[in-house]
Each structure stands twice: as C-alpha cells, then as structure tokens.
Design a protein around this motif. Structure first.
Motif, PDB file in Angstrom:
ATOM      1  N   VAL A 117     -10.896  17.271 -11.126  1.00  9.76           N
ATOM      2  CA  VAL A 117     -12.157  16.540 -11.025  1.00  9.76           C
ATOM      3  C   VAL A 117     -13.143  16.950 -12.115  1.00  9.76           C
ATOM      4  CG1 VAL A 117     -14.193  16.229  -9.534  1.00  9.76           C
ATOM      5  CG2 VAL A 117     -11.888  16.008  -8.579  1.00  9.76           C
ATOM      6  N   TRP A 118     -13.128  18.215 -12.543  1.00 12.33           N
ATOM      7  CA  TRP A 118     -14.057  18.677 -13.572  1.00 12.33           C
ATOM      8  C   TRP A 118     -13.657  18.184 -14.967  1.00 12.33           C
ATOM      9  CZ3 TRP A 118     -10.666  21.503 -10.785  1.00 12.33           C
ATOM     10  CH2 TRP A 118      -9.630  22.116 -11.471  1.00 12.33           C
ATOM     11  N   GLU A 119     -12.469  17.571 -15.069  1.00  8.31           N
ATOM     12  CA  GLU A 119     -11.992  17.070 -16.353  1.00  8.31           C
ATOM     13  C   GLU A 119     -12.019  15.548 -16.463  1.00  8.31           C
ATOM     14  OE1 GLU A 119     -11.265  18.678 -18.982  1.00  8.31           O
ATOM     15  OE2 GLU A 119     -11.043  20.754 -18.299  1.00  8.31           O
ATOM     16  N   ARG A 120     -11.867  14.853 -15.338  1.00  8.18           N
ATOM     17  CA  ARG A 120     -11.750  13.390 -15.373  1.00  8.18           C
ATOM     18  C   ARG A 120     -12.130  12.800 -14.021  1.00  8.18           C
ATOM     19  NH1 ARG A 120      -6.974  15.727 -15.398  1.00  8.18           N
ATOM     20  NH2 ARG A 120      -6.747  15.505 -17.647  1.00  8.18           N
ATOM     21  N   TYR A 121     -12.290  11.511 -14.000  1.00 10.71           N
ATOM     22  CA  TYR A 121     -12.570  10.808 -12.750  1.00 10.71           C
ATOM     23  C   TYR A 121     -11.285  10.705 -11.940  1.00 10.71           C
ATOM     24  CZ  TYR A 121     -13.884   7.042  -9.542  1.00 10.71           C
ATOM     25  OH  TYR A 121     -14.125   6.287  -8.416  1.00 10.71           O
ATOM     26  N   CYS A 122     -11.356  11.036 -10.657  1.00 11.84           N
ATOM     27  CA  CYS A 122     -10.174  11.038  -9.793  1.00 11.84           C
ATOM     28  C   CYS A 122     -10.347  10.097  -8.601  1.00 11.84           C
ATOM     29  CB  CYS A 122      -9.868  12.447  -9.317  1.00 11.84           C
ATOM     30  SG  CYS A 122      -9.499  13.624 -10.646  1.00 11.84           S
ATOM     31  N   GLY A 123     -11.023   8.992  -8.820  1.00 15.06           N
ATOM     32  CA  GLY A 123     -11.211   8.040  -7.745  1.00 15.06           C
ATOM     33  C   GLY A 123     -12.181   8.569  -6.702  1.00 15.06           C
ATOM     34  N   ARG A 124     -12.076   8.051  -5.501  1.00 17.72           N
ATOM     35  CA  ARG A 124     -12.987   8.465  -4.420  1.00 17.72           C
ATOM     36  C   ARG A 124     -12.411   9.652  -3.647  1.00 17.72           C
ATOM     37  NH1 ARG A 124     -14.536   3.253  -1.039  1.00 17.72           N
ATOM     38  NH2 ARG A 124     -15.980   4.780  -0.149  1.00 17.72           N
ATOM     39  N   LEU A 125     -11.876  10.600  -4.375  1.00 12.60           N
ATOM     40  CA  LEU A 125     -11.181  11.735  -3.762  1.00 12.60           C
ATOM     41  C   LEU A 125     -11.762  13.061  -4.243  1.00 12.60           C
ATOM     42  CD1 LEU A 125      -7.574  10.323  -4.364  1.00 12.60           C
ATOM     43  CD2 LEU A 125      -8.807  10.321  -2.194  1.00 12.60           C
ATOM     44  N   GLU A 126     -13.007  13.043  -4.671  1.00  9.12           N
ATOM     45  CA  GLU A 126     -13.549  14.197  -5.379  1.00  9.12           C
ATOM     46  C   GLU A 126     -14.312  15.190  -4.506  1.00  9.12           C
ATOM     47  OE1 GLU A 126     -15.698  12.520  -8.690  1.00  9.12           O
ATOM     48  OE2 GLU A 126     -13.832  12.251  -9.802  1.00  9.12           O
ATOM     49  N   GLY A 127     -14.522  14.867  -3.230  1.00  8.80           N
ATOM     50  CA  GLY A 127     -15.179  15.813  -2.341  1.00  8.80           C
ATOM     51  C   GLY A 127     -16.646  16.043  -2.631  1.00  8.80           C
ATOM     52  N   ARG A 128     -17.323  15.077  -3.253  1.00  6.45           N
ATOM     53  CA  ARG A 128     -18.724  15.264  -3.635  1.00  6.45           C
ATOM     54  C   ARG A 128     -19.674  15.158  -2.443  1.00  6.45           C
ATOM     55  NH1 ARG A 128     -18.217  17.457  -8.684  1.00  6.45           N
ATOM     56  NH2 ARG A 128     -17.308  15.996 -10.204  1.00  6.45           N
ATOM     57  N   THR A 129     -19.215  14.558  -1.349  1.00  9.32           N
ATOM     58  CA  THR A 129     -20.089  14.379  -0.178  1.00  9.32           C
ATOM     59  C   THR A 129     -19.689  15.296   0.984  1.00  9.32           C
ATOM     60  OG1 THR A 129     -18.696  12.574   0.663  1.00  9.32           O
ATOM     61  CG2 THR A 129     -20.513  11.966  -0.797  1.00  9.32           C
ATOM     62  N   ASN A 130     -18.956  16.339   0.692  1.00 11.48           N
ATOM     63  CA  ASN A 130     -18.432  17.231   1.727  1.00 11.48           C
ATOM     64  C   ASN A 130     -19.488  18.246   2.152  1.00 11.48           C
ATOM     65  OD1 ASN A 130     -16.859  19.821   2.570  1.00 11.48           O
ATOM     66  ND2 ASN A 130     -15.356  18.176   2.701  1.00 11.48           N
TER      67      ASN A 130
END
Length: 330
Positions: free
Chosen positions: A269-282
C-alpha cells in the motif's frame, strides 16, 4: 400313573441340570456382570488418557468449531461502555498476572477465563470468553486467547470470521507458532444484527476494539488479518498495509519479502494503490497509530485462504514478523 409321574420328574431334573450348566458358563463368560458395574479400563483407554491429558483440546478444531457457528443471520448486541470496559480490564488484569481480579472483572460482563492445553505441542492457552454458549450466540462479542509460554509480546486480530472465510486459520497458526501471542477473535459475522453494528474493524463500540486498545496501550504490536475476493485484485494474492500509521513500516517491508519468498504476489500500500483493501478506515489501526504501536493490516485472497498449503506459507511469512516482536525487536 406311576410311570408317567416318574418320567415328569426325570425331565424336570434334566432341565435343572441344563440350566445350572448354562448359568455356570455365563459366569465364566462374564455375562452375569451387573449392568451398573464399571467397565474395566482397556489398554486403549489408558493410552488415550496418556496422550490427551484432562482439559486438553485440539486448539485449531476448538476455535474452528466456534467460528463455524458464526453466520450472517446470527444475533449481535452492541455492548454497553461498562461491559466493554469490564472485559478489557479483565484482560489487563490477567496479563498482569492477577487472575482473581481478572475473573471478578470479567464476571461482571458475563465472561470467564479458563486454561486449555493444546494437543498439538502441549502448549497452554488461556481462553477468555462468554460464560455460556447461549451468551455467545445472543451477544456475539467474541473471545480472546492468550499464549501462556511467556509474557504477552504481540497480538493477532481476526475481526471478520466467517465473513472473511478461514481468516481464523491464519490467527490459529500464528498463535501456535510464536510464543507470547494474544489472539483477539470477533464473535459475530460482520453483517449480523443489522447495519454495520457488528463490523468491529470499523466500530469503536465493541468488545473487540476495547481489548485491542488495551493491548495497544501495553505496546503490543498487532497484525490484523482479512480476506478479499480474488476478482477484487486479480493480480495479487496479499495486500500489506500499515493503515494510516507508519510505525509498522519496517515490519511491513519485512513481511512483504517473506510473502514473496513463499511465491505469493504482494501489493504494498505504501508503494501503490491496492484498491479498496488498504485498511485506511480501520479503527484498531487508528488507535495503534495514536499509541505509536506497529499495526499491520493484511488482506489475503480467497485462493490463499482456501488452500491449507498456502495458508501455511502465509503463516510462515507472518511469523517472520511476530517472532521478532516476541523477541522484543521491531
């Protein structure tokens, strides 16, 4: 008349003799043992007791039996603040070594603690859980497992059992493989109860979040395991993220290398976009970031989770991180 009477007497005598012999044979054969007499222990029984001591369980099967009962149609009740606090305080007291205080606090929320012995390796694990299966089914607050081989050093969180199918197998593998682990396991499907109230990865008002926060307060780094559909990110097997934080970045990079060594394709995730699987709202990740504690949000596709060999490979890779945490290294 005399002859007939004599013949009847002889017949009765013969029958009596036959019955006597039959009874004697029955005694010799053991058939006359009273039904309520204890059955003698057989060698096989002694072997079973020696192999599986009282109180022992197959921990993997034990936990899987629990998660197999979790369904989208199941019940869930949002716990009151005092109930969340009671369970979290009980976990704190237990980790402090004060079991009586832990039990008192847990009891106020209808929870209890017991020690299990895992048949696979003989390790001792504490289970903190709802006191009754009925309570588990009605409230759905989940369980906590504490490895007793040493002081607690790290945690694995499983927020979506049944919804993210077989993610509990990743948690079980880590708990068994690395000393000092605490597994926080949700007790309801993320869709249970209506709305998103049981989605503990995105709700602050859960026992799951309260316990995870208590562990973060003790500076226990965390890995939270999830699952995604293959078609959601078809070119990758695993997504590794540190949520909104950066404290776990070195551990995340180490994990990425270990996963690739297992021939798994990783999206960082810190290198590229990984869809809606990034855990940003956890919410657990946000709390860990505020506490300055490493947090890894790790998504596994269905192909990985449904293959025991690939699950084992993912656990080996994750263990590269948890072993360092257990040793007190980042």
């Amino acid at each position: 008349m005399t002859r007939k009477s004599g013949w009847g007497y002889g017949t009765r005598a013969a029958l009596s003799a036959v019955l006597a012999v039959t009874a004697a044979l029955s005694v010799l054969a053991g058939c006359s043992r009273p039904a309520d007499r204890p059955r003698p222990e057989r060698p096989a029984d002694r072997h079973t007791v020696a192999t599986h001591p009282p109180g022992s369980v197959d921990l993997g099967r034990w936990i899987t039996d629990f998660t197999d009962r979790i369904t989208p149609e199941g019940a869930y009740r949002v716990p009151a603040a005092r109930e969340r606090r009671a369970v979290a305080d009980g976990v704190r007291a237990f980790l402090d070594g004060d079991r009586p205080r832990a039990e008192r606090s847990l009891a106020t929320a209808g929870y209890t603690v017991r020690t299990l012995v895992d048949r696979d390796g003989g390790r001792r694990v504490a289970e903190i859980a709802d006191a009754t299966r009925d309570g588990e089914a009605r409230r759905g607050w989940g369980r906590v497992y504490v490895d007793l081989r040493g002081p607690a050093r790290w945690q694995v969180q499983v927020p979506h059992p049944a919804a993210d199918l077989r993610t509990e197998q990743l948690g079980i593998g880590l708990l068994r493989g690395t000393p000092g682990g605490v597994m926080v396991l949700a007790g309801a499907h993320r869709n249970a109860g209506g709305g998103d109230e049981a989605d503990v990865a995105h709700r602050r008002d859960s026992v799951f979040a309260a316990v995870s926060d208590a562990l973060a307060d003790r500076e226990l780094p965390a890995v939270q395991v999830h699952g995604f559909a293959d078609q959601s990110l078809p070119d990758h097997d695993v997504v590794v993220s540190t949520g909104n934080g950066s404290a776990g970045l070195s551990a995340a990079r180490r994990l990425t290398g270990a996963l690739r060594a297992e021939d798994l394709k990783v999206c960082e995730v810190w290198e590229r976009y990984c869809g809606r699987l990034e855990g940003r709202t956890n919410v657990e990740g946000d709390y860990a970031e505020a506490a300055g504690v490493p947090f890894l949000h790790v998504e596994h596709n269905r192909r990985v989770r449904m293959d025991d060999g690939l699950v084992a490979g993912a656990v080996r890779a994750l263990s590269e991180v948890t072993r360092r945490w257990a040793a007190g290294r980042g």
